[in-house]
Design a protein around this motif. Sequence first.
Motif, PDB file in Angstrom:
ATOM      1  N   GLN A  56     -17.012   1.895  -3.891  1.00  0.00           N
ATOM      2  CA  GLN A  56     -16.755   0.816  -4.847  1.00  0.00           C
ATOM      3  C   GLN A  56     -15.295   0.833  -5.304  1.00  0.00           C
ATOM      4  O   GLN A  56     -14.681  -0.215  -5.468  1.00  0.00           O
ATOM      5  N   LEU A  57     -14.744   2.026  -5.518  1.00  0.00           N
ATOM      6  CA  LEU A  57     -13.336   2.123  -5.894  1.00  0.00           C
ATOM      7  C   LEU A  57     -12.435   1.604  -4.784  1.00  0.00           C
ATOM      8  O   LEU A  57     -11.435   0.914  -5.050  1.00  0.00           O
ATOM      9  N   LEU A  58     -12.767   1.907  -3.545  1.00  0.00           N
ATOM     10  CA  LEU A  58     -11.967   1.419  -2.429  1.00  0.00           C
ATOM     11  C   LEU A  58     -12.057  -0.101  -2.306  1.00  0.00           C
ATOM     12  O   LEU A  58     -11.058  -0.771  -2.010  1.00  0.00           O
ATOM     13  N   TYR A 148      -3.594   2.582   4.212  1.00  0.00           N
ATOM     14  CA  TYR A 148      -3.857   4.016   4.358  1.00  0.00           C
ATOM     15  C   TYR A 148      -3.213   4.808   3.222  1.00  0.00           C
ATOM     16  O   TYR A 148      -3.817   5.746   2.696  1.00  0.00           O
ATOM     17  N   VAL A 149      -2.019   4.432   2.832  1.00  0.00           N
ATOM     18  CA  VAL A 149      -1.340   5.139   1.732  1.00  0.00           C
ATOM     19  C   VAL A 149      -2.121   4.957   0.433  1.00  0.00           C
ATOM     20  O   VAL A 149      -2.382   5.926  -0.297  1.00  0.00           O
ATOM     21  N   VAL A 150      -2.517   3.720   0.140  1.00  0.00           N
ATOM     22  CA  VAL A 150      -3.238   3.440  -1.110  1.00  0.00           C
ATOM     23  C   VAL A 150      -4.620   4.096  -1.085  1.00  0.00           C
ATOM     24  O   VAL A 150      -5.051   4.691  -2.080  1.00  0.00           O
ATOM     25  N   PHE A 151      -5.331   3.995   0.031  1.00  0.00           N
ATOM     26  CA  PHE A 151      -6.657   4.616   0.128  1.00  0.00           C
ATOM     27  C   PHE A 151      -6.569   6.127  -0.035  1.00  0.00           C
ATOM     28  O   PHE A 151      -7.434   6.736  -0.663  1.00  0.00           O
ATOM     29  N   THR A 152      -5.546   6.736   0.534  1.00  0.00           N
ATOM     30  CA  THR A 152      -5.380   8.181   0.386  1.00  0.00           C
ATOM     31  C   THR A 152      -5.178   8.549  -1.077  1.00  0.00           C
ATOM     32  O   THR A 152      -5.776   9.508  -1.568  1.00  0.00           O
ATOM     33  N   ALA A 153      -4.360   7.776  -1.786  1.00  0.00           N
ATOM     34  CA  ALA A 153      -4.124   8.053  -3.207  1.00  0.00           C
ATOM     35  C   ALA A 153      -5.410   7.893  -4.016  1.00  0.00           C
ATOM     36  O   ALA A 153      -5.701   8.706  -4.903  1.00  0.00           O
ATOM     37  N   VAL A 154      -6.197   6.862  -3.717  1.00  0.00           N
ATOM     38  CA  VAL A 154      -7.462   6.654  -4.442  1.00  0.00           C
ATOM     39  C   VAL A 154      -8.431   7.794  -4.150  1.00  0.00           C
ATOM     40  O   VAL A 154      -9.067   8.333  -5.063  1.00  0.00           O
ATOM     41  N   ARG A 155      -8.544   8.165  -2.893  1.00  0.00           N
ATOM     42  CA  ARG A 155      -9.465   9.256  -2.541  1.00  0.00           C
ATOM     43  C   ARG A 155      -9.044  10.578  -3.189  1.00  0.00           C
ATOM     44  O   ARG A 155      -9.887  11.321  -3.703  1.00  0.00           O
ATOM     45  N   GLN A 156      -7.737  10.866  -3.173  1.00  0.00           N
ATOM     46  CA  GLN A 156      -7.269  12.103  -3.804  1.00  0.00           C
ATOM     47  C   GLN A 156      -7.558  12.089  -5.289  1.00  0.00           C
ATOM     48  O   GLN A 156      -8.037  13.082  -5.854  1.00  0.00           O
TER      49      GLN A 156
END
Length: 183
Positions: A56-58, A148-156
Amino acid sequence: MTARALLLAALACVPGAAYAQPLSPAPPTLPAPRPGGTQPRPAPPAAAKPPLALDQLLTLTVERNPRLAVRGFQIEDARGRALQAGLYPNPTVSVGGEEMGSRDGPGGILTVPQVSQTIVTGGKLTLSRAAGMREVDQATLQLLAERYVVFTAVRQGFFDAVAVQRRVEILTELVGLAEQSYE
């Protein structure tokens, strides 16, 4: 403050949940003080919104991230330029006028319309369109890289927050055990 720190701060406030809580749209306002110095009691907090899962966050990130929106607009811009590159240039229309005769005698003004069109030969329009489509491909790849950069930041941020929440749960449990052993 970075988005990661903001997300982490918001998530750390909710012990016991393994999911992120959404940020409230606006902070609550405090009522004005009453004459005589008595303050009204604040209303009990409304029911908490259900926690957000990572997917949901993604999804929210894709919908609301301005950097991704800018990259999307750059793709549309490149598509427009590619379309224009494959079209013939617009014709040019002009009007010229000359004065006939002398200043002293009868005469008139001769008006001459002119139309000109650049004719592109040798497959140059096709080559221009192909170059424009490569710009579209580059803009699309830049969008994917930004995702990919934004998704990585959200996942971290999400997993950092989950780790902090779990740590709070463990420490709370340890405090409870310490209180039990003290009694």
